[in-house]
Design a protein around this motif. Sequence first.
Motif, PDB file in Angstrom:
ATOM      1  N   LEU A 220     -30.558-106.896 -31.594  1.00 58.93           N
ATOM      2  CA  LEU A 220     -29.979-107.213 -30.280  1.00 58.93           C
ATOM      3  C   LEU A 220     -29.732-108.714 -30.162  1.00 58.93           C
ATOM      4  N   GLY A 221     -30.695-109.523 -30.606  1.00 58.25           N
ATOM      5  CA  GLY A 221     -30.533-110.979 -30.541  1.00 58.25           C
ATOM      6  C   GLY A 221     -29.357-111.459 -31.359  1.00 58.25           C
ATOM      7  N   ILE A 222     -29.187-110.894 -32.564  1.00 57.63           N
ATOM      8  CA  ILE A 222     -28.058-111.279 -33.418  1.00 57.63           C
ATOM      9  C   ILE A 222     -26.736-110.871 -32.767  1.00 57.63           C
ATOM     10  N   PHE A 223     -26.689-109.663 -32.203  1.00 59.78           N
ATOM     11  CA  PHE A 223     -25.475-109.181 -31.526  1.00 59.78           C
ATOM     12  C   PHE A 223     -25.097-110.100 -30.370  1.00 59.78           C
ATOM     13  N   LEU A 224     -26.086-110.463 -29.563  1.00 59.08           N
ATOM     14  CA  LEU A 224     -25.823-111.335 -28.418  1.00 59.08           C
ATOM     15  C   LEU A 224     -25.393-112.727 -28.868  1.00 59.08           C
ATOM     16  N   LEU A 225     -25.986-113.208 -29.967  1.00 58.53           N
ATOM     17  CA  LEU A 225     -25.633-114.540 -30.480  1.00 58.53           C
ATOM     18  C   LEU A 225     -24.195-114.564 -30.980  1.00 58.53           C
TER      19      LEU A 225
ATOM     20  N   ASN B 294     -29.484-125.542 -18.306  1.00 57.43           N
ATOM     21  CA  ASN B 294     -29.014-124.489 -17.415  1.00 57.43           C
ATOM     22  C   ASN B 294     -28.611-123.275 -18.244  1.00 57.43           C
ATOM     23  N   ALA B 295     -29.616-122.567 -18.758  1.00 46.90           N
ATOM     24  CA  ALA B 295     -29.383-121.451 -19.668  1.00 46.90           C
ATOM     25  C   ALA B 295     -29.375-120.131 -18.916  1.00 46.90           C
ATOM     26  N   SER B 296     -28.674-119.168 -19.480  1.00 45.22           N
ATOM     27  CA  SER B 296     -28.614-117.822 -18.898  1.00 45.22           C
ATOM     28  C   SER B 296     -29.747-116.967 -19.468  1.00 45.22           C
ATOM     29  N   ILE B 297     -29.946-115.798 -18.895  1.00 43.23           N
ATOM     30  CA  ILE B 297     -30.963-114.885 -19.399  1.00 43.23           C
ATOM     31  C   ILE B 297     -30.578-114.396 -20.793  1.00 43.23           C
ATOM     32  N   ILE B 298     -29.257-114.382 -21.092  1.00 42.33           N
ATOM     33  CA  ILE B 298     -28.802-114.005 -22.440  1.00 42.33           C
ATOM     34  C   ILE B 298     -29.286-115.030 -23.450  1.00 42.33           C
ATOM     35  N   ASN B 299     -29.156-116.314 -23.100  1.00 44.08           N
ATOM     36  CA  ASN B 299     -29.670-117.371 -23.976  1.00 44.08           C
ATOM     37  C   ASN B 299     -31.163-117.210 -24.211  1.00 44.08           C
ATOM     38  N   ALA B 300     -31.872-116.865 -23.144  1.00 37.76           N
ATOM     39  CA  ALA B 300     -33.318-116.680 -23.256  1.00 37.76           C
ATOM     40  C   ALA B 300     -33.650-115.502 -24.176  1.00 37.76           C
ATOM     41  N   LEU B 301     -32.895-114.408 -24.064  1.00 36.98           N
ATOM     42  CA  LEU B 301     -33.098-113.251 -24.937  1.00 36.98           C
ATOM     43  C   LEU B 301     -32.859-113.620 -26.398  1.00 36.98           C
ATOM     44  N   ILE B 302     -31.824-114.421 -26.645  1.00 37.93           N
ATOM     45  CA  ILE B 302     -31.506-114.839 -28.012  1.00 37.93           C
ATOM     46  C   ILE B 302     -32.645-115.679 -28.588  1.00 37.93           C
TER      47      ILE B 302
ATOM     48  N   GLN C 107     -35.802-115.736 -27.597  1.00 38.95           N
ATOM     49  CA  GLN C 107     -37.005-114.928 -27.759  1.00 38.95           C
ATOM     50  C   GLN C 107     -36.912-114.039 -28.994  1.00 38.95           C
ATOM     51  N   SER C 108     -35.731-113.474 -29.225  1.00 41.80           N
ATOM     52  CA  SER C 108     -35.525-112.660 -30.418  1.00 41.80           C
ATOM     53  C   SER C 108     -35.713-113.491 -31.676  1.00 41.80           C
ATOM     54  N   THR C 109     -35.173-114.712 -31.649  1.00 43.23           N
ATOM     55  CA  THR C 109     -35.331-115.619 -32.792  1.00 43.23           C
ATOM     56  C   THR C 109     -36.795-115.960 -33.007  1.00 43.23           C
TER      57      THR C 109
END
Length: 335
Positions: free
Chosen positions: A138-143, A247-255, A257-259
């Motif tokens: 999921l993290g790779i997909f979002l990145l 000013n990061a989004s929750i998507i950035n945070a997910l990426i 955390q996955s990393t």
Amino acid sequence: MKASAKIKITVYLLGFAGAALFTLLLIRQGAMSVGAAVATAGWGIAAVAAFHFIPIFLDAMAWWVLFPRDERPAWQNTYWMRWIGESISNLVPSAQVGGDVVRARLATLGGISFTTAAATVIVDITLGVFIQIGFTFLGIFLLVRATGQTSFLGPSLVGIIVGIAAIVGFFFAQRLGMFRFLSNIIVRLVRSEEWNSLVESAEKLDQTVRAFYGRQKAVLLCCGLTVVSLIVSSGEMWIALHALGVNASIINALIFQSTFMTIRSAAFAVPGTLGVQESGYLVVGNLLGIPGDAAFALSLVARMRDLAVGIPGLIAWQLIEARRFWRLRTMPAGR
């Protein structure tokens, strides 16, 4: 040279290499700039540490549901056992698995049978790795979606495939009686009848592990709670990034955390993943357009969180062991 000595030398060399890499990256990003970024976080570090107890609770509940109802400990006990186990895994050098061993031991000290405690931990670890591989994907997909960069996609997918193959192999080895097989090898090497009971215990453990996998509702609940824990834990990264002025989004945070989770698992041989963790954060930060000093500082905030949460956990563990040792010392002879 003895095998134990070779392992120690390897750990020292990996630790030295990690420290050298950490120092090199810190110099490159500017120690003063990184220090200023961490100082900017201020009380945000305390907020990150406090928030971390929520994922620990969810992980504890994921473990708790695996216990049969007639042997299930109080959820509060499972919570502090999970907290202590994670503290050991995060802060004790080369103890990524040691924390899981300790939480199984704490469960047995609380009156749970060894077989049940060990089986729940084994199943919990196996299911957790399966879920974490999905979280990595999921993290790779979002990145890729966020940056459009695909240069890292090939090596990452190869790593995921290798990880899937390894954990699938581990799962089927458990189903086929892995622990009895290993105990038979040990008994043959030792060549002592006193060790025959080990085979019986290992066979019972194999049977219990298989039985726990057959409890589909408990397995699904464990997986579901682990998924929620991983997603919720991204809130720590979101808090930390905003505390650092990003000013990061929750998507950035997910990426991130996955990393973080992927690096911690892949680089388990490096004490504290020192240097390796910072490298990953810098690479991801660069792809997301986050300044290098802020990305490096984010890694330091994660380490401060581990210290703030883990040191009390280690102290609690030592107090438990000390109290048990004292009780054994003061117990009348013959009891």
